[in-house]
Design an enzyme around this catalytic site. Structure first.
Site, PDB file in Angstrom:
ATOM      1  N   ASP A  52      66.038  54.564  44.132  1.00  0.00           N
ATOM      2  CA  ASP A  52      65.320  53.381  44.628  1.00  0.00           C
ATOM      3  C   ASP A  52      65.080  53.486  46.108  1.00  0.00           C
ATOM      4  OD1 ASP A  52      65.530  52.387  42.119  1.00  0.00           O
ATOM      5  OD2 ASP A  52      66.758  50.592  42.407  1.00  0.00           O
ATOM      6  N   CYS A  89      63.499  54.685  37.118  1.00  0.00           N
ATOM      7  CA  CYS A  89      64.177  55.712  37.456  1.00  0.00           C
ATOM      8  C   CYS A  89      64.386  56.918  35.934  1.00  0.00           C
ATOM      9  CB  CYS A  89      65.573  55.160  37.684  1.00  0.00           C
ATOM     10  SG  CYS A  89      66.289  53.935  36.710  1.00  0.00           S
ATOM     11  N   ARG A  93      63.450  61.013  36.142  1.00  0.00           N
ATOM     12  CA  ARG A  93      64.432  62.011  35.916  1.00  0.00           C
ATOM     13  C   ARG A  93      63.929  62.853  34.778  1.00  0.00           C
ATOM     14  NH1 ARG A  93      68.854  59.914  38.697  1.00  0.00           N
ATOM     15  NH2 ARG A  93      68.145  57.927  39.568  1.00  0.00           N
ATOM     16  N   LYS A 147      74.219  60.400  38.650  1.00  0.00           N
ATOM     17  CA  LYS A 147      73.726  59.418  37.747  1.00  0.00           C
ATOM     18  C   LYS A 147      73.016  60.411  36.706  1.00  0.00           C
ATOM     19  CE  LYS A 147      70.071  55.978  37.448  1.00  0.00           C
ATOM     20  NZ  LYS A 147      69.328  54.752  38.255  1.00  0.00           N
ATOM     21  N   HIS A 149      71.662  59.076  33.223  1.00  0.00           N
ATOM     22  CA  HIS A 149      70.374  57.761  32.717  1.00  0.00           C
ATOM     23  C   HIS A 149      69.559  58.298  31.909  1.00  0.00           C
ATOM     24  CE1 HIS A 149      68.422  53.815  33.981  1.00  0.00           C
ATOM     25  NE2 HIS A 149      69.488  53.723  32.754  1.00  0.00           N
ATOM     26  N   HIS A 242      70.650  52.350  44.756  1.00  0.00           N
ATOM     27  CA  HIS A 242      70.297  51.442  43.490  1.00  0.00           C
ATOM     28  C   HIS A 242      71.381  50.418  43.834  1.00  0.00           C
ATOM     29  CE1 HIS A 242      69.961  49.600  39.412  1.00  0.00           C
ATOM     30  NE2 HIS A 242      69.345  50.483  39.341  1.00  0.00           N
ATOM     31  N   ASP A 352      63.390  58.488  42.842  1.00  0.00           N
ATOM     32  CA  ASP A 352      63.087  58.397  41.666  1.00  0.00           C
ATOM     33  C   ASP A 352      61.966  57.457  41.360  1.00  0.00           C
ATOM     34  OD1 ASP A 352      64.581  56.038  42.056  1.00  0.00           O
ATOM     35  OD2 ASP A 352      65.945  56.487  40.106  1.00  0.00           O
ATOM     36  N   ASN A 353      61.865  56.446  42.266  1.00  0.00           N
ATOM     37  CA  ASN A 353      60.857  55.278  42.359  1.00  0.00           C
ATOM     38  C   ASN A 353      60.868  54.802  43.934  1.00  0.00           C
ATOM     39  OD1 ASN A 353      63.058  54.310  40.035  1.00  0.00           O
ATOM     40  ND2 ASN A 353      62.712  53.225  42.122  1.00  0.00           N
ATOM     41  N   LYS A 418      58.901  49.320  42.895  1.00  0.00           N
ATOM     42  CA  LYS A 418      59.509  50.086  41.759  1.00  0.00           C
ATOM     43  C   LYS A 418      58.753  49.221  40.384  1.00  0.00           C
ATOM     44  CE  LYS A 418      64.031  50.489  39.243  1.00  0.00           C
ATOM     45  NZ  LYS A 418      65.468  50.326  39.512  1.00  0.00           N
TER      46      LYS A 418
END
Length: 776
Positions: A52, A89, A93, A147, A149, A242, A352-353, A418
C-alpha cells in the site's frame, strides 16, 4: 539359501549387478546425480515489496518522508517512473511470482473468498512456475519473509491443505504471516516454514518489520555459513504500510507536527518536488482534489479541528512506518556489505498497489470498523472516540487507517487509489540496484512496464531459462516480457505495449500511451457505465477526459478489454452485490458445529474460529470446577481490534466485549464455590447487533444488549482457552495480568453455533439467487 549369481571379478567394475545399482557402478568412476548449481558468481537477488505504498511516498519520488537508504538505491541504480502493478495486493503478488496476469494466475481479488470461478480461485494455479521454484531449481537458496496472502482463508489452519503455502510454491524457508495484514506490535499469527508459531506474549518492544529483517539476515547467514558461494533469492514482502498503522515511538515522534498543514498543502509540495527531481514530466498537471462519488476528498480547511488533529496523527504514524521500511533496507545493506555480498546482489524495490482508500472519509482508530462500514454502514463512525485515542495511536491498542485524503497524497499526482483502475491504483515506485551488473547510476526510466515483466527480466539478468512445462503440463503463455535492455539503455523501447486492468468491477485498458478506464459504482448496470479516455503520453495524471474527442480510440480500447478479459478468465465481473465475497464451497459448512476446546490447545486459527460465531446465534458452555481463589481467563476470542472474553477476577465472573475498540464490561457477580458450569449466549437482535446473556449453573445472572456484530474479519485472533494470548481483548486485564492464564480446574469450553441471523450474508445470497438480480 545359495545365490545363483556368480561373484563378479573384484578387479573389474561392478558389471555383475543388475538394476539401478548395477548401472550406477558399471563404470570405473563413481557417479552422483548433479544438484542444481547456479552459474559461477551468480548474483544474489532480493525482491522487496512494500504494501500500500503510493507513487509519491519515497523521498526519491517526491516525498517529505526520510528514506535515505531507498534514495541511495535510486541514486546508484535505476528508477522507473512508469511502472505498474495490479490495483490490489494478492493479485500483484501472484503476477510478480508467476509472470501471469492475475486472473489467469487464479488471483482476481484478495485471497479472502472462494466463489468457485477459475479467475478467483485465490491460490496460484498448479501449472504456473513461481519465481521461487525457478531459482530453487537453478541452484539458488529460495527464501521468504513477510506477507504471503496467496492462499484462501479456509486453508490457513494446521488442518491445511498446505498446497498453496510458501514452501509448497518453491520457497525453502519462510517466516511471516499468511494473512493480508497483522498487528505490528502483537502479530495475530506468525508462521515459520510449514507451521504456526505458538506465542503467548510478545516483548514490549517487539515490532514486526524489525523481526522480519532479523529473520531475513538469519536466513542469509544460514546459507552462507553452510555454503561458501551458493547465491540466494530472498523475497521480502513487507507488512508495512498496510493498515493497521502502527510504528515504533521514535519513528512516530520524528514526524510529529509535520502534517498539521493538511493533505492539500502536502500534496502540492510533493508535486513541486516531483517536478524538481524529474520523476514526472514538466507539463504534468496536478488534478483537482478527487471529487467522484464514493471517492471524494474534503478540503482540509473545511475540516473541524478535531478532524484535523486526528487525521494529522494518522499520517505521522504512516510516515514512521515508511521510515521503518527504509531502515530495513539499511540493515540489509550493512549486513551484506560486511559479508562482501552487496555489490553482487540485485535489489528490486516496489509496491503492490497505490495508496489505500480503505480508511474512507474520516479514517479510523480501528481498522475492522472501517472494513465493516464499507460492506454495510451501521452507525459505527465515531471521530470523537478516535480523537480521544491520539496518545495511544500507533501503539498496540489501536488499529488505525488514514482517510482517503492522505491516500490521494500518497498517489500524487495520480488520480484515485488502491482498487481503482485509474493510475493511482497501480502506478508505483520501482527501483533496481546492482553495482556489479548495472553501469548506469541514478538514471530515470519512463518506459511503461508491468509487474508481469519482472520474472522474465530477472531471468534474463541472471541467465536462467524459464521452462515451458511443469510436471509434464504446458505452462500458460506468459504475460510479461523482459525489460532488461532498458536497465542499461534509456532509449530502449517499452516491452509492454498493452495491459488490461480489472478490480471489483473497475475496468481499464492501456495501449501504447492511451488508457480507457471506468470508475465502478456498485449495483449499477455495466452497460451504462461511463468510460474515460486518457492520452497518458501527454497527460500522465489523467486530468483530461478525451472520450468525446476520440470515440474510435475509446471503442478500440473497450473492445481490447473485452478480448483480454475473456482470454484471462476475468469474468464474471463483480456487480457490487457481495456475491463473490459471500459464496463459498458447501463443504465449509460442516465447520459450524458444536466444538469442544480444551486448555493447552494452541490458538484456534482465526478463520476456523470465526465459523462458530459468524452472523448467527451462538453459545459457549464452560466446564470447570471452581474453588475460592481460582481466577484467570476462561476463553478469549479476538484482540484489540474486536473480540470478547470471559474471565474470573477476584471471585467474580466478568464478560468483556470489545466492539471495534469500544469496550463493554459486564460484571456478572460472584462465582459460588464448587460451580461446574458457566455460559454465554449470544442472540442476533437485527441491525447487526447481538444481545448477550451470561449464566452461572444454567441461571442467567447478567445481560448486555445491542453489542455490534463482529465481522469484516473481526475477531482477527482465534480462540484461546484458559488464556488470552498475544493482542488481548481487554487491555486493562492485560496490563494487570498479561495473558492471564487460568489457575483453577478448567476442563473444556464448548462452542454451540446456532441459527443464521436474519441479516446474515448467506441469507442475502439466497435472496439474490431467488430473485435473479443482476446488472449487465
Amino acid at each position: 539359501m545359495t545365490s545363483t549369481q556368480s561373484n563378479p571379478d573384484p578387479t573389474q567394475p561392478y558389471a555383475g549387478f543388475e538394476g539401478s545399482v548395477g548401472r550406477i557402478f558399471s563404470t570405473s568412476e563413481p557417479w552422483w546425480p548433479q544438484p542444481p548449481t547456479a552459474a559461477e558468481k551468480a548474483p544474489n537477488i532480493i525482491v522487496m515489496l512494500a504494501d500500500d505504498l503510493g507513487f509519491a511516498d519515497l523521498g526519491c519520488y517526491g516525498s517529505e518522508i526520510d528514506t535515505p537508504e531507498l534514495d541511495a538505491l535510486a541514486a546508484n541504480g535505476v528508477r522507473y517512473t512508469n511502472f505498474h502493478v495490479n490495483p490490489m495486493c494478492s493479485p500483484t503478488r501472484a503476477s510478480m511470482l508467476t509472470g501471469l496476469n492475475h486472473h489467469l494466475a487464479g488471483m482476481g481479488h484478495v485471497a479472502h473468498s472462494d466463489p468457485g470461478f477459475p479467475g478467483y480461485a485465490h491460490e496460484i494455479r498448479d501449472n504456473a512456475v513461481t519465481m521461487a521454484e525457478l531459482y530453487r531449481d537453478n541452484g539458488w537458496a529460495s527464501l521468504m519473509v513477510g506477507k504471503w496472502h496467496l492462499c484462501k482463508d479456509a486453508n490457513l489452519s494446521e488442518a491445511g491443505p498446505r498446497h498453496s503455502w510458501p514452501l509448497q510454491k518453491g520457497f525453502e524457508r519462510y517466516y511471516g504471516i499468511l494473512d493480508g495484514f497483522t498487528n505490528f506490535h502483537q502479530p495475530h499469527r506468525l508462521y515459520e516454514d510449514n507451521h504456526a508459531i505458538n506465542t503467548d506474549q510478545y516483548p514490549d518492544d517487539y515490532y514486526f518489520t524489525d523481526d522480519l529483517t532479523d529473520q531475513a539476515i538469519t536466513m542469509i547467514d544460514e546459507v552462507r555459513s553452510s555454503h561458501p558461494t551458493k547465491p540466494f533469492f530472498l523475497y521480502y514482502a513487507h507488512g508495512a504500510v498496510h493498515a493497521p498503522l502502527q510504528a515504533k515511538p521514535a519513528d512516530m515522534e520524528k514526524y510529529r507536527g509535520m502534517y498539521d498543514d493538511g493533505w492539500d498543502a502536502i500534496r502540492q509540495q510533493r508535486y513541486e518536488r516531483q517536478l524538481e527531481i524529474g520523476v514526472i514530466p514538466d507539463d504534468t498537471v496536478l488534478p483537482l482534489r478527487n471529487t467522484e462519488e464514493r471517492h471524494a476528498v474534503s478540503a482540509w480547511d473545511d475540516l473541524t479541528v478535531v478532524q484535523q488533529e486526528t487525521f494529522a496523527r494518522y499520517m505521522e504514524i504512516f510516515a514512521g512506518m515508511v521510515d521503518s521500511i527504509d531502515q530495513s533496507v539499511g540493515r540489509l545493506r550493512a549486513h551484506l556489505e560486511a559479508m562482501g555480498e552487496w555489490d553482487n546482489t540485485i535489489i528490486v524495490f516496489t509496491s503492490d498497489n497505490g495508496g489505500s482508500r480503505e480508511g474512507q472519509d474520516d479514517g479510523t482508530s480501528q481498522y475492522f470498523r472501517t472494513l465493516l462500514l464499507q460492506a454495510r454502514p451501521a452507525g459505527l463512525e465515531d471521530i470523537d472516540l478516535d480523537h480521544s485515542r491520539l496518545d495511544i495511536m500507533g501503539g498496540p491498542q489501536t488499529l488505525p487507517h488514514y482517510p482517503m485524503g492522505w491516500a490521494m497524497v500518497s498517489n500524487t499526482p495520480l488520480r484515485m487509489y488502491k482498487i481503482n483502475t485509474h493510475q493511482g491504483g497501480h502506478q508505483v515506485p520501482f527501483i533496481v540496484h546492482w553495482p556489479e551488473g548495472l553501469a548506469t547510476k541514478g538514471e530515470i526510466r519512463t518506459q511503461y512496464q508491468h509487474i508481469t515483466d519482472l520474472l522474465p527480466t530477472l531471468a534474463e539478468m541472471t541467465g536462467v531459462d524459464i521452462p515451458s512445462a511443469k510436471d509434464g503440463q504446458a505452462l500458460p503463455a506468459p504475460a510479461g516480457v523482459s525489460f532488461a535492455d532498458s536497465l542499461a539503455d534509456g532509449t530502449a523501447a517499452s516491452t509492454h505495449p498493452e495491459q488490461y486492468y480489472e478490480m471489483i468491477g473497475h475496468r481499464g485498458f492501456y495501449r501504447e500511451g492511451w488508457s480507457a478506464v471506468t470508475l465502478r459504482q456498485p449495483r449499477t448496470a455495466f452497460s451504462e457505465e461511463t468510460w474515460e479516455l486518457h492520452h497518458l503520453a501527454e497527460d500522465p495524471s489523467e486530468s483530461r477526459d478525451l472520450a468525446d474527442e476520440h470515440p474510435e480510440k475509446l471503442a478500440e480500447l473497450q473492445d481490447a478489454f473485452e478480448e483480454a478479459a475473456w482470454a484471462n478468465q476475468v469474468f464474471p465481473l463483480d456487480e457490487g452485490n457481495s456475491v463473490k465475497m459471500i459464496e463459498k464451497p458447501p463443504w465449509d459448512a460442516h465447520l459450524a458445529c458444536d466444538t469442544t476446546l480444551r486448555p493447552g490447545m494452541p490458538t484456534i486459527e482465526r478463520w476456523r474460529a470465526l465459523q462458530l460465531i459468524f452472523s448467527r446465534d451462538w453459545a459457549v458452555d464452560v466446564d470447570l470446577s471452581y474453588e475460592t481463589g481460582d481466577q484467570g481467563m476462561l476463553f478469549a476470542h479476538g484482540d484489540q481490534g474486536g473480540g470478547y472474553a470471559m474471565y474470573i477476577e477476584n471471585g467474580n465472573l466478568v464478560f468483556a466485549f470489545n466492539g471495534y475498540g469500544d469496550m463493554t464490561v459486564v460484571e456478572a457477580g460472584p462465582v459460588p464455590p464448587e460451580t461446574t458450569q458457566v455460559g454465554l449466549s449470544m442472540a442476533s437482535a437485527g441491525e447487526m447487533r447481538w444481545n448477550a446473556d451470561i449464566s452461572i449453573s444454567g441461571e442467567t445472572v447478567a445481560s448486555a444488549e445491542g453489542l455490534p456484530v463482529l465481522m469484516a474479519m473481526a475477531p482477527f485472533e482465534g480462540i484461546d482457552i484458559g488464556i488470552d494470548r498475544r493482542s488481548p481483548v481487554s487491555w486493562v486485564i492485560y496490563e494487570k495480568y498479561g495473558p492471564f492464564p487460568y489457575e483453577g480446574a478448567l476442563y473444556g469450553v464448548t462452542y454451540r453455533p446456532g441459527e443464521l441471523a436474519a441479516d446474515a450474508g448467506l441469507r442475502f445470497l439466497d435472496f439474490l439467487k431467488e430473485s435473479g438480480t443482476k446488472f449487465e
